[in-house]
Design a protein around this motif. Structure first.
Motif, PDB file in Angstrom:
ATOM      1  N   GLU A 130       0.832  -1.195   0.000  1.00 39.66           N
ATOM      2  CA  GLU A 130       0.000   0.000   0.000  1.00 39.66           C
ATOM      3  C   GLU A 130       0.874   1.256   0.000  1.00 39.66           C
ATOM      4  O   GLU A 130       1.999   1.241   0.515  1.00 39.66           O
ATOM      5  CB  GLU A 130      -0.899   0.017   1.240  1.00 39.66           C
ATOM      6  CG  GLU A 130      -1.940  -1.098   1.271  1.00 39.66           C
ATOM      7  CD  GLU A 130      -3.035  -0.889   0.242  1.00 39.66           C
ATOM      8  OE1 GLU A 130      -3.265   0.275  -0.156  1.00 39.66           O
ATOM      9  OE2 GLU A 130      -3.649  -1.896  -0.168  1.00 39.66           O
ATOM     10  N   PRO A 131       0.389   2.359  -0.579  1.00 44.40           N
ATOM     11  CA  PRO A 131       1.150   3.613  -0.515  1.00 44.40           C
ATOM     12  C   PRO A 131       1.365   4.031   0.942  1.00 44.40           C
ATOM     13  O   PRO A 131       0.479   3.860   1.782  1.00 44.40           O
ATOM     14  CB  PRO A 131       0.253   4.611  -1.257  1.00 44.40           C
ATOM     15  CG  PRO A 131      -0.644   3.773  -2.107  1.00 44.40           C
ATOM     16  CD  PRO A 131      -0.870   2.508  -1.346  1.00 44.40           C
ATOM     17  N   GLU A 132       2.529   4.585   1.218  1.00 45.55           N
ATOM     18  CA  GLU A 132       2.822   5.001   2.577  1.00 45.55           C
ATOM     19  C   GLU A 132       2.150   6.332   2.896  1.00 45.55           C
ATOM     20  O   GLU A 132       2.047   7.203   2.025  1.00 45.55           O
ATOM     21  CB  GLU A 132       4.329   5.156   2.782  1.00 45.55           C
ATOM     22  CG  GLU A 132       5.071   3.839   2.840  1.00 45.55           C
ATOM     23  CD  GLU A 132       6.508   4.039   3.277  1.00 45.55           C
ATOM     24  OE1 GLU A 132       6.968   5.204   3.296  1.00 45.55           O
ATOM     25  OE2 GLU A 132       7.164   3.044   3.605  1.00 45.55           O
ATOM     26  N   PRO A 133       1.694   6.519   4.136  1.00 45.19           N
ATOM     27  CA  PRO A 133       1.135   7.817   4.530  1.00 45.19           C
ATOM     28  C   PRO A 133       2.237   8.864   4.615  1.00 45.19           C
ATOM     29  O   PRO A 133       3.412   8.545   4.832  1.00 45.19           O
ATOM     30  CB  PRO A 133       0.538   7.529   5.915  1.00 45.19           C
ATOM     31  CG  PRO A 133       1.357   6.397   6.445  1.00 45.19           C
ATOM     32  CD  PRO A 133       1.702   5.552   5.251  1.00 45.19           C
ATOM     33  N   SER A 134       1.865  10.119   4.478  1.00 42.76           N
ATOM     34  CA  SER A 134       2.856  11.195   4.529  1.00 42.76           C
ATOM     35  C   SER A 134       3.538  11.275   5.895  1.00 42.76           C
ATOM     36  O   SER A 134       4.689  11.706   5.998  1.00 42.76           O
ATOM     37  CB  SER A 134       2.206  12.538   4.195  1.00 42.76           C
ATOM     38  OG  SER A 134       1.164  12.840   5.126  1.00 42.76           O
ATOM     39  N   ASP A 135       2.839  10.844   6.928  1.00 42.45           N
ATOM     40  CA  ASP A 135       3.439  10.895   8.262  1.00 42.45           C
ATOM     41  C   ASP A 135       4.625   9.952   8.394  1.00 42.45           C
ATOM     42  O   ASP A 135       5.465  10.125   9.289  1.00 42.45           O
ATOM     43  CB  ASP A 135       2.392  10.568   9.330  1.00 42.45           C
ATOM     44  CG  ASP A 135       1.526  11.768   9.677  1.00 42.45           C
ATOM     45  OD1 ASP A 135       1.793  12.867   9.138  1.00 42.45           O
ATOM     46  OD2 ASP A 135       0.583  11.621  10.471  1.00 42.45           O
ATOM     47  N   ALA A 136       4.719   8.941   7.533  1.00 48.82           N
ATOM     48  CA  ALA A 136       5.882   8.059   7.559  1.00 48.82           C
ATOM     49  C   ALA A 136       7.144   8.831   7.199  1.00 48.82           C
ATOM     50  O   ALA A 136       8.194   8.678   7.834  1.00 48.82           O
ATOM     51  CB  ALA A 136       5.675   6.889   6.607  1.00 48.82           C
ATOM     52  N   ASP A 137       7.032   9.682   6.178  1.00 48.48           N
ATOM     53  CA  ASP A 137       8.171  10.532   5.817  1.00 48.48           C
ATOM     54  C   ASP A 137       8.518  11.490   6.948  1.00 48.48           C
ATOM     55  O   ASP A 137       9.698  11.749   7.221  1.00 48.48           O
ATOM     56  CB  ASP A 137       7.850  11.329   4.548  1.00 48.48           C
ATOM     57  CG  ASP A 137       7.925  10.484   3.290  1.00 48.48           C
ATOM     58  OD1 ASP A 137       8.665   9.473   3.292  1.00 48.48           O
ATOM     59  OD2 ASP A 137       7.238  10.832   2.316  1.00 48.48           O
ATOM     60  N   HIS A 138       7.486  12.031   7.594  1.00 47.14           N
ATOM     61  CA  HIS A 138       7.708  12.946   8.717  1.00 47.14           C
ATOM     62  C   HIS A 138       8.450  12.243   9.841  1.00 47.14           C
ATOM     63  O   HIS A 138       9.416  12.778  10.412  1.00 47.14           O
ATOM     64  CB  HIS A 138       6.365  13.479   9.212  1.00 47.14           C
ATOM     65  CG  HIS A 138       6.475  14.460  10.323  1.00 47.14           C
ATOM     66  ND1 HIS A 138       5.417  14.746  11.168  1.00 47.14           N
ATOM     67  CD2 HIS A 138       7.507  15.213  10.782  1.00 47.14           C
ATOM     68  CE1 HIS A 138       5.799  15.627  12.065  1.00 47.14           C
ATOM     69  NE2 HIS A 138       7.064  15.929  11.855  1.00 47.14           N
TER      70      HIS A 138
END
Length: 201
Positions: free
Chosen positions: A60-68
């Motif tokens: 699944e695509p990663e949520p933006s909070d993962a990058d954060h």
């Protein structure tokens, strides 16, 4: 300080594995960070309740909070991992957060470990996190904190047990003193000096 230069202000990040309101783990980590600030660091507490991190699904695509989260860890010179003891190990919330991280974020980063347990014999969660830290190519400190009987040891006013409180402060100190421990041989050769406390055996 060992492994740090006078011109660099170490940045210490604490990652709290508890999602509970009034978390005793969070209270203990705040004490760790307070001690780190007293020893010259900037600090940040990562409260996973503020992050949108669904159970990791590699397809699944990663949520933006993962990058954060990854950016926050990558920016740290030292990381404190704190968790309550859940069935003899660390929490699923912390496991999921660490699953979103990669070796690039943790490699050569100094890591301090803290476990909070309701019973008398904490320590197993720390052992598991030490293995994870090494797998991520981090440098886990010998200094660690295992808090027993947390319902009475930690209150809203802080840590009531003086020995535990001293141990928590020691962890905060060592996260600063050894913030650049991976480059310690090089900094010694280049003439960097300091007054590291020496970690516990």
């Amino acid at each position: 300080m060992v492994g740090t230069t006078e011109s660099h202000e170490p940045h210490v990040v604490a990652l709290c594995g508890s999602l509970r309101d009034g978390s005793r783990t969070k209270i203990a980590l705040e004490s760790v960070l307070e001690a780190a600030r007293e020893n010259g660091a900037t600090t940040e507490l990562v409260d996973l309740r503020s992050y949108e991190l669904p159970s990791l699904n590699a397809v699944e695509p990663e949520p933006s909070d993962a990058d954060h989260l990854r950016a926050t860890i990558a920016d740290a010179d030292s990381v404190a991992l704190g968790t309550p003891n859940y069935h003899g190990s660390y929490t699923g919330a912390l496991k999921n957060a660490l699953d979103y991280c990669r070796r690039e974020e943790f490699a050569e980063t100094t890591v301090g470990l803290l476990e909070v347990a309701g019973g008398e014999f904490p320590g197993s969660a720390i052992a598991h996190l030490r293995t994870v830290s090494r797998t991520l190519h981090a440098w886990p400190l010998p200094t660690e904190v295992a808090v027993p009987n947390s319902r009475t040891t930690i209150t809203d006013d802080g840590i009531e047990d003086d020995a535990v409180a001293d141990r928590v402060r020691r962890l905060g100190h060592d996260l600063v003193a050894y913030a650049d421990v991976s480059s310690y041989p090089e900094t010694v050769e280049s003439g960097t000096t300091g007054a590291g406390s020496g970690a516990d055996d």
